[in-house]
Design an enzyme around this catalytic site. Structure first.
Site, mmCIF file in Angstrom:
data_model
loop_
_atom_site.group_PDB
_atom_site.id
_atom_site.type_symbol
_atom_site.label_atom_id
_atom_site.label_comp_id
_atom_site.label_asym_id
_atom_site.label_seq_id
_atom_site.Cartn_x
_atom_site.Cartn_y
_atom_site.Cartn_z
ATOM 1 N N HIS A 163 12.674 1.595 -6.090
ATOM 2 C CA HIS A 163 11.381 2.265 -6.126
ATOM 3 C C HIS A 163 11.349 3.410 -5.135
ATOM 4 O O HIS A 163 11.835 3.250 -4.011
ATOM 5 C CB HIS A 163 10.287 1.298 -5.653
ATOM 6 C CG HIS A 163 9.664 0.503 -6.735
ATOM 7 N ND1 HIS A 163 8.606 0.961 -7.472
ATOM 8 C CD2 HIS A 163 9.943 -0.738 -7.204
ATOM 9 C CE1 HIS A 163 8.267 0.038 -8.349
ATOM 10 N NE2 HIS A 163 9.052 -1.003 -8.218
ATOM 11 N N HIS A 214 3.301 -5.941 -0.499
ATOM 12 C CA HIS A 214 3.082 -4.807 0.377
ATOM 13 C C HIS A 214 2.010 -5.118 1.411
ATOM 14 O O HIS A 214 1.016 -5.771 1.114
ATOM 15 C CB HIS A 214 2.605 -3.669 -0.556
ATOM 16 C CG HIS A 214 2.458 -2.338 0.073
ATOM 17 N ND1 HIS A 214 1.667 -1.359 -0.472
ATOM 18 C CD2 HIS A 214 2.987 -1.812 1.178
ATOM 19 C CE1 HIS A 214 1.729 -0.282 0.261
ATOM 20 N NE2 HIS A 214 2.516 -0.528 1.272
ATOM 21 N N GLU A 238 -6.355 1.186 0.785
ATOM 22 C CA GLU A 238 -6.202 1.628 -0.601
ATOM 23 C C GLU A 238 -7.424 1.240 -1.438
ATOM 24 O O GLU A 238 -7.664 0.056 -1.685
ATOM 25 C CB GLU A 238 -4.942 1.000 -1.207
ATOM 26 C CG GLU A 238 -3.691 1.230 -0.366
ATOM 27 C CD GLU A 238 -2.482 0.484 -0.923
ATOM 28 O OE1 GLU A 238 -2.536 0.014 -2.062
ATOM 29 O OE2 GLU A 238 -1.481 0.374 -0.190
ATOM 30 N N TYR A 251 -3.345 -1.299 -15.647
ATOM 31 C CA TYR A 251 -2.500 -1.091 -14.476
ATOM 32 C C TYR A 251 -1.437 -2.191 -14.450
ATOM 33 O O TYR A 251 -1.764 -3.375 -14.544
ATOM 34 C CB TYR A 251 -3.359 -1.109 -13.207
ATOM 35 C CG TYR A 251 -2.570 -0.917 -11.943
ATOM 36 C CD1 TYR A 251 -1.847 0.255 -11.725
ATOM 37 C CD2 TYR A 251 -2.541 -1.892 -10.959
ATOM 38 C CE1 TYR A 251 -1.109 0.423 -10.567
ATOM 39 C CE2 TYR A 251 -1.815 -1.728 -9.794
ATOM 40 C CZ TYR A 251 -1.097 -0.558 -9.608
ATOM 41 O OH TYR A 251 -0.372 -0.389 -8.463
ATOM 42 N N HIS A 253 -7.705 -2.749 -1.215
ATOM 43 C CA HIS A 253 -6.691 -3.426 -0.415
ATOM 44 C C HIS A 253 -6.677 -2.723 0.939
ATOM 45 O O HIS A 253 -6.170 -1.621 1.077
ATOM 46 C CB HIS A 253 -5.341 -3.407 -1.137
ATOM 47 C CG HIS A 253 -5.417 -4.108 -2.463
ATOM 48 N ND1 HIS A 253 -5.309 -3.467 -3.668
ATOM 49 C CD2 HIS A 253 -5.677 -5.406 -2.755
ATOM 50 C CE1 HIS A 253 -5.458 -4.352 -4.649
ATOM 51 N NE2 HIS A 253 -5.687 -5.521 -4.124
ATOM 52 N N HIS A 288 -0.925 -7.415 -0.408
ATOM 53 C CA HIS A 288 -1.286 -7.305 -1.821
ATOM 54 C C HIS A 288 -0.026 -7.094 -2.642
ATOM 55 O O HIS A 288 1.047 -6.826 -2.096
ATOM 56 C CB HIS A 288 -2.300 -6.187 -2.060
ATOM 57 C CG HIS A 288 -1.888 -4.857 -1.514
ATOM 58 N ND1 HIS A 288 -1.983 -4.535 -0.181
ATOM 59 C CD2 HIS A 288 -1.374 -3.755 -2.114
ATOM 60 C CE1 HIS A 288 -1.557 -3.308 0.016
ATOM 61 N NE2 HIS A 288 -1.168 -2.807 -1.144
HETATM 62 FE FE FE2 Z 1 -0.352 -0.818 -1.544
#
Ligand code: FE2
Length: 451
Positions: A306, A349, A355, A364, A379, A385
């Site tokens: 990623h 994460h 966020e 999503y 978040h 999360h």
């Molecule tokens: Fe995030």
């Protein structure tokens, strides 16, 4: 520069008709110039002894006079009456559910939070009346942070105008279009597009095709700009030519009207004997603009793993700390997922940035259930999360063919500041109270005897 002229005549514009088709100029942060009447723009000087057509010259400064050239923003407006020509004093009026940082109405829950789409009101509700703050962050008076809001509009503003002294306004329509009549000209947006109205720019918000709902970021900090591309180079992500700034269009009316001003977290109002959208010509680089998010050219990993989601940054409001945004607008648009031997959804994460997410349309990937168009998730700073159990189980075992994420547009307002939930948002019936425990459903898969 790619300029398209308005389609109606100057006579219609002078008669104050709101039927002009918007025309736009292409580019981001250019030194634009535009005039709705020929010769209205003074040439070679900003403040002649007498302006053409008997107009007043007025400067709108979006940065300190002494800001470095790269961040210096100002525009010269040539208008029928100067802004100072309002009739009465300002009086304080009800601000409804609009809140401004710092705002400590309730304790910040130490949990992920999520809301279903906020229901449309049944009563006639204008943009100013239908603003509902979900979170605030930072301190508006210190020009740091943001407010994250939902707007709900069921009636157009009529003889009503508004400007925000506390921040720049980033509109993200989710359902229904808006026609934003600004001092600088007309902007029309629909879901999939955004508009940015700089601090202090007067607007009247009208409906285009029925009730409208969307998200609004009120950016108290540095003006949104394009992020640096680094090694990506000179192309892709949001390209400057796709940003559109309106051509000058004005209203010449003597009707009594009301101007609302959000200033210092308070809503003020005064009466005018004219429309303040009376700018006949303007030039400068401090101006509203729109952008079609579907023109964003995503860049991502083409073999494995990623990149950080910062590769999806459309606009950034920088802070005084390099690389640490006051607010970023990040999107998750249609794109191909091709990475091999990779867990493709966003990873688990924790983040120093907080966020605020919304979903314009589609689904999503990390939250296939419960996060629906019009919904919100939060978040917050250093709270864990990641994908829910369904997303994890599927993505960790699915055959990894090239896969196109279709017809989806999620976005994030990501800020360096902790976000404080308003009392309205904490108590809203749309709040999904069970969401805070979605992580408990993730199973233990540890196999100590088998790598
Ligand atoms: Fe995030």
């Amino acid at each position: 520069m790619n300029a398209e002229r308005p389609t109606t005549s100057d006579a219609q514009a002078r008669a104050g008709q709101a039927t002009i088709a918007p025309g736009y100029m292409s580019g981001f942060g250019n030194g634009f110039e535009t005039e709705a009447l020929p010769g209205a723009l003074p040439i070679g000087r900003n403040s002649p002894q007498k302006c053409p057509y008997g107009l007043y010259a007025e400067q709108l400064s979006g940065s300190p006079f002494t800001a470095p050239r790269a961040t210096n923003e100002r525009t010269w407006l040539y208008r029928i009456r100067p802004t100072v020509a309002h009739i009465g004093p300002f009086e304080q009026v009800d601000i409804g559910l609009w809140r401004t940082a710092p705002c400590h109405e309730v304790d910040v829950p130490i949990a992920p939070m999520r809301w279903s789409p906020v229901a449309m009101p049944t009563a006639p509700t204008s943009f100013v009346e239908g603003l509902r703050t979900i979170t605030t962050a930072g301190d508006a008076g210190a020009q740091a942070g943001m407010g994250a809001h939902v707007y709900l509009v069921t009636r157009s503003m009529e003889h009503e105008y508004f400007y925000d002294a506390d921040g720049e306004l980033l509109f993200v329509p989710q359902s229904g279009g808006l026609r934003i009549c600004t001092e600088f000209g007309l902007i029309e947006i629909e879901p999939g597009e955004i508009a940015v109205i700089p601090r202090g720019v007067k607007i009247r918000v009208e409906l285009r095709d029925g009730p409208a709902r969307g998200y609004l970021c009120e950016n108290y900090g540095g003006a949104f700009t394009l992020p640096d591309r680094g090694p990506i180079g000179a192309n892709c992500l949001a390209n400057p030519r796709d940003f559109l700034t309106p051509l000058a269009a004005f209203e010449d009316t003597d009707d009594e009207s009301r101007l609302f001003v959000k200033w210092g977290g308070v809503m003020w109002s005064t009466v005018l004997d004219h429309s303040p959208l009376d700018v006949v010509a303007w030039h400068g680089n401090y101006a509203p603009y729109k952008y079609d998010l579907r023109r964003y050219s995503p860049v991502g990993p083409v073999l494995f793993d990623h990149a950080d989601p910062s590769i999806f940054t459309v606009l950034t409001s920088p802070s005084d700390t390099p690389g640490t945004a006051n607010v970023d607008l990040v999107i998750f648009p249609d794109r191909w997922a091709v990475a091999e031997n990779t867990f493709r959804p966003p990873w688990y994460h924790m983040n120093v940035m907080s966020e605020f997410m919304g979903l314009v349309y589609g689904q999503y990937e990390a939250k296939p259930h419960g996060f629906v168009p019009g919904g919100i998730s939060l978040h917050n700073t250093m709270l864990p999360h990641g994908p829910d159990v369904d997303a994890f189980e599927k993505a960790s075992s699915v055959e990894l063919k090239p896969h196109r994420l279709e017809a989806t547009m999620a976005f994030m307002f990501e800020t360096r500041f902790m976000q404080r939930v308003t009392a309205y948002a904490a108590q809203a019936e749309e709040r999904q109270r069970e969401y805070q425990s979605y992580g408990r459903r993730l199973q233990k898969h540890f196999t100590p005897d088998r790598p």
